[in-house]
Design an enzyme around this catalytic site. Sequence first.
Site, PDB file in Angstrom:
ATOM      1  N   ASN A   8       0.872  -1.315   0.071  1.00 15.94           N
ATOM      2  CA  ASN A   8      -0.009  -0.023  -0.066  1.00 15.94           C
ATOM      3  C   ASN A   8       0.880   1.257  -0.014  1.00 15.94           C
ATOM      4  OD1 ASN A   8      -1.432   2.202   1.096  1.00 15.94           O
ATOM      5  ND2 ASN A   8      -3.031   0.844   1.778  1.00 15.94           N
ATOM      6  N   ASP A  10       0.107   4.558  -0.117  1.00 19.32           N
ATOM      7  CA  ASP A  10      -0.777   5.739   0.302  1.00 19.32           C
ATOM      8  C   ASP A  10       0.148   6.624   0.920  1.00 19.32           C
ATOM      9  OD1 ASP A  10      -3.094   4.503  -0.559  1.00 19.32           O
ATOM     10  OD2 ASP A  10      -4.013   4.193   1.479  1.00 19.32           O
ATOM     11  N   HIS A  11       0.914   6.254   1.783  1.00 19.23           N
ATOM     12  CA  HIS A  11       1.825   7.229   2.872  1.00 19.23           C
ATOM     13  C   HIS A  11       2.992   7.776   1.889  1.00 19.23           C
ATOM     14  CE1 HIS A  11      -1.299   6.952   5.648  1.00 19.23           C
ATOM     15  NE2 HIS A  11      -0.999   5.573   5.773  1.00 19.23           N
ATOM     16  N   ARG A  19       3.963  18.813   0.993  1.00 18.79           N
ATOM     17  CA  ARG A  19       4.337  19.799   0.660  1.00 18.79           C
ATOM     18  C   ARG A  19       3.621  20.387  -0.469  1.00 18.79           C
ATOM     19  NH1 ARG A  19       9.600  21.919   2.553  1.00 18.79           N
ATOM     20  NH2 ARG A  19       9.019  21.538   4.487  1.00 18.79           N
ATOM     21  N   HIS A  44      -5.585   3.644  -1.454  1.00 17.40           N
ATOM     22  CA  HIS A  44      -6.880   4.015  -0.889  1.00 17.40           C
ATOM     23  C   HIS A  44      -7.248   5.509  -1.371  1.00 17.40           C
ATOM     24  CE1 HIS A  44      -9.584   4.351   2.930  1.00 17.40           C
ATOM     25  NE2 HIS A  44     -10.386   4.682   1.774  1.00 17.40           N
ATOM     26  N   ARG A  46      -9.384   8.222  -0.917  1.00 26.39           N
ATOM     27  CA  ARG A  46     -10.226   8.591   0.281  1.00 26.39           C
ATOM     28  C   ARG A  46     -11.052   9.921  -0.189  1.00 26.39           C
ATOM     29  NH1 ARG A  46      -8.533   6.488   5.547  1.00 26.39           N
ATOM     30  NH2 ARG A  46     -10.578   7.657   6.469  1.00 26.39           N
ATOM     31  N   ARG A  50      -6.995  12.926   0.969  1.00 27.02           N
ATOM     32  CA  ARG A  50      -5.684  13.311   1.904  1.00 27.02           C
ATOM     33  C   ARG A  50      -4.351  12.767   1.517  1.00 27.02           C
ATOM     34  NH1 ARG A  50      -7.383  10.179   7.295  1.00 27.02           N
ATOM     35  NH2 ARG A  50      -9.374  11.162   6.679  1.00 27.02           N
ATOM     36  N   HIS A  51      -4.415  11.528   0.655  1.00 27.96           N
ATOM     37  CA  HIS A  51      -3.210  11.142   0.320  1.00 27.96           C
ATOM     38  C   HIS A  51      -3.269  10.713  -1.192  1.00 27.96           C
ATOM     39  CE1 HIS A  51      -5.041   7.474   1.492  1.00 27.96           C
ATOM     40  NE2 HIS A  51      -4.794   7.466   3.108  1.00 27.96           N
ATOM     41  N   GLU A  71      -8.762   0.480  -2.871  1.00 25.26           N
ATOM     42  CA  GLU A  71      -9.390   0.726  -1.821  1.00 25.26           C
ATOM     43  C   GLU A  71     -10.433   1.831  -1.866  1.00 25.26           C
ATOM     44  OE1 GLU A  71      -7.157   0.879   1.876  1.00 25.26           O
ATOM     45  OE2 GLU A  71      -6.127  -0.861   1.472  1.00 25.26           O
ATOM     46  N   THR A 101      -6.999   6.816  10.270  1.00 24.98           N
ATOM     47  CA  THR A 101      -6.981   5.449   9.350  1.00 24.98           C
ATOM     48  C   THR A 101      -8.064   4.657   9.269  1.00 24.98           C
ATOM     49  OG1 THR A 101      -5.566   3.706   8.823  1.00 24.98           O
ATOM     50  CG2 THR A 101      -5.650   4.143  11.112  1.00 24.98           C
ATOM     51  N   THR A 102      -8.331   3.735   8.614  1.00 22.94           N
ATOM     52  CA  THR A 102      -9.604   2.739   8.543  1.00 22.94           C
ATOM     53  C   THR A 102      -9.518   2.112   9.981  1.00 22.94           C
ATOM     54  OG1 THR A 102      -9.145   2.601   6.312  1.00 22.94           O
ATOM     55  CG2 THR A 102     -10.917   1.244   7.266  1.00 22.94           C
ATOM     56  N   GLU A 152     -11.164  -9.398   3.061  1.00 25.44           N
ATOM     57  CA  GLU A 152      -9.796  -8.989   3.695  1.00 25.44           C
ATOM     58  C   GLU A 152     -10.176  -8.581   5.189  1.00 25.44           C
ATOM     59  OE1 GLU A 152      -7.045  -6.027   1.826  1.00 25.44           O
ATOM     60  OE2 GLU A 152      -6.326  -5.397   3.878  1.00 25.44           O
ATOM     61  N   HIS A 191      -3.588  -4.531   7.864  1.00 26.50           N
ATOM     62  CA  HIS A 191      -3.724  -3.147   8.651  1.00 26.50           C
ATOM     63  C   HIS A 191      -2.836  -3.560   9.873  1.00 26.50           C
ATOM     64  CE1 HIS A 191      -5.576   0.566   9.424  1.00 26.50           C
ATOM     65  NE2 HIS A 191      -5.130   0.492  10.563  1.00 26.50           N
ATOM     66  N   GLY A 192      -1.590  -2.469  10.215  1.00 26.19           N
ATOM     67  CA  GLY A 192      -0.931  -2.530  11.038  1.00 26.19           C
ATOM     68  C   GLY A 192      -0.003  -3.593  11.155  1.00 26.19           C
ATOM     69  N   GLY A 213       1.075  -1.404   4.415  1.00 27.65           N
ATOM     70  CA  GLY A 213       1.326   0.099   3.800  1.00 27.65           C
ATOM     71  C   GLY A 213       2.422   0.821   4.841  1.00 27.65           C
ATOM     72  N   HIS A 214       1.769   1.249   5.925  1.00 32.03           N
ATOM     73  CA  HIS A 214       2.159   2.324   6.693  1.00 32.03           C
ATOM     74  C   HIS A 214       3.582   1.899   7.340  1.00 32.03           C
ATOM     75  CE1 HIS A 214       2.901   4.646  10.568  1.00 32.03           C
ATOM     76  NE2 HIS A 214       2.572   5.428   9.660  1.00 32.03           N
TER      77      HIS A 214
HETATM   78  N1  PXP Z   1      -5.785  -3.117   3.850  1.00 33.98           N
HETATM   79  C1  PXP Z   1      -6.743  -2.107   3.934  1.00 33.98           C
HETATM   80  C2  PXP Z   1      -8.084  -2.527   3.603  1.00 33.98           C
HETATM   81  C3  PXP Z   1      -6.370  -0.941   4.650  1.00 33.98           C
HETATM   82  O1  PXP Z   1      -7.557   0.028   4.587  1.00 33.98           O
HETATM   83  C4  PXP Z   1      -5.280  -0.601   4.917  1.00 33.98           C
HETATM   84  C5  PXP Z   1      -4.793   0.906   5.564  1.00 33.98           C
HETATM   85  O2  PXP Z   1      -5.150   1.765   4.378  1.00 33.98           O
HETATM   86  C6  PXP Z   1      -4.275  -1.439   4.983  1.00 33.98           C
HETATM   87  C7  PXP Z   1      -4.437  -2.748   4.400  1.00 33.98           C
HETATM   88  C8  PXP Z   1      -2.548  -1.391   5.316  1.00 33.98           C
HETATM   89  O3  PXP Z   1      -2.676  -1.001   6.427  1.00 33.98           O
HETATM   90  P1  PXP Z   1      -1.289  -0.411   7.102  1.00 33.98           P
HETATM   91  O4  PXP Z   1      -0.880   0.788   6.247  1.00 33.98           O
HETATM   92  O5  PXP Z   1      -1.670  -0.305   8.667  1.00 33.98           O
HETATM   93  O6  PXP Z   1      -0.306  -1.469   6.572  1.00 33.98           O
END
Ligand code: PXP
Length: 241
Positions: A8, A10-11, A19, A44, A46, A50-51, A71, A101-102, A152, A191-192, A213-214
Site C-alpha cells: 500500500n 498511500d503514505h 508540501r 486508497h 479517500r 488526503r493522500h 481501496e 486510518t481505517t 480482507e 492493517h498494522g 503499507g504504513h
Molecule cells: N488493508 C486495508 C483494507 C487498509 O485500509 C489498509 C490501510 O489503508 C491496509 C490494508 C494497510 O494497513 P497499514 O497501512 O497499517 O499497513
Amino acid sequence: MTLRLGVNIDHVATIRNARGGEHPEPVRAAVAAAEAGADGITAHLREDRRHIRDDDIARLKAELAIPLNLEMAATEEMLAVALKHRPHAACIVPEKREERTTEGGLDAHGHFDMLAPMVARLTDAGIRVSLFIEPAAQQLEAAMRLKAPVVEFHTGRYAHRSGAPQTEELSRIADAAALAAKNGIEPHAGHGLTYDNVVPIAAIPQIAELNIGHFLVGEAIFTGLADSIARMRALMDEARG
Ligand code: PXP
C-alpha cells in the site's frame, strides 16, 4: 500456496502532499515496489483525497504491470472512479472523514442492501471485489450472500494487542480464514502489520494475500523501500515454511 504481498503506497502520497508538490512520487514508489517483489499495489482513494489523488489512480493503472487494488468507500463517487479506471480489484472499506486510518471493518451485514448493488456493478465490470471486514462469522455470512470472491480481515485489533488478547484475536482470524476458504471465499488480511507481528498472520495457511503499507513506507526511510519489502517478503515466506 504462496502468500502474496500487496504494498500500500498511500503514505508516499501523504509525504508528497505535505508540501503540495510532486515529490515523492507514489507511482515511482509503486514501480519500485513491484521491482522489489510486491505482487500487487494497493491505494486508497479517500473521500477527502488526503493522500492518493484521482490522477494517481489513473497513472497507477496505466503504468503498473502488476495488479492494482483500489481501496474505496461504498459511495457512488468511488464506484464511478472504479468503473472508470477498472482496477484489478476493489476493496470496499468503511470510511469516516475524521478518522486517522481505517478503524474497524466494514459492516457488511448491517449495510447489506446498500452493498449488494455496488458489489454487483463492480463484479459486472470485471473487478474482483473484496470486503474489508472483521473476522466474524456474521460478516463472512454477509460476504457470502453478497457473492464477494474475496474478504480482507482487519488485523488492526490483532496488531494493537499483546499477550493473551492478541493470541485470542489471532485465533479469531485463523478461524475466520478457514471458514472463508471452506465457503469458496479467498481470505486476505491487513492493517498494522510489521516485521514483529506479521509471522503468525502469514502462517495462517488459507490466507492468500497480505496488504501492508504504513510500516513498509516508514521503514523505507531507514533502509529503502526495496529492502523493507524484501525483508517483509522473507518473513512471510519463512512463515509459510
Ligand atoms: N488493508 C486495508 C483494507 C487498509 O485500509 C489498509 C490501510 O489503508 C491496509 C490494508 C494497510 O494497513 P497499514 O497501512 O497499517 O499497513
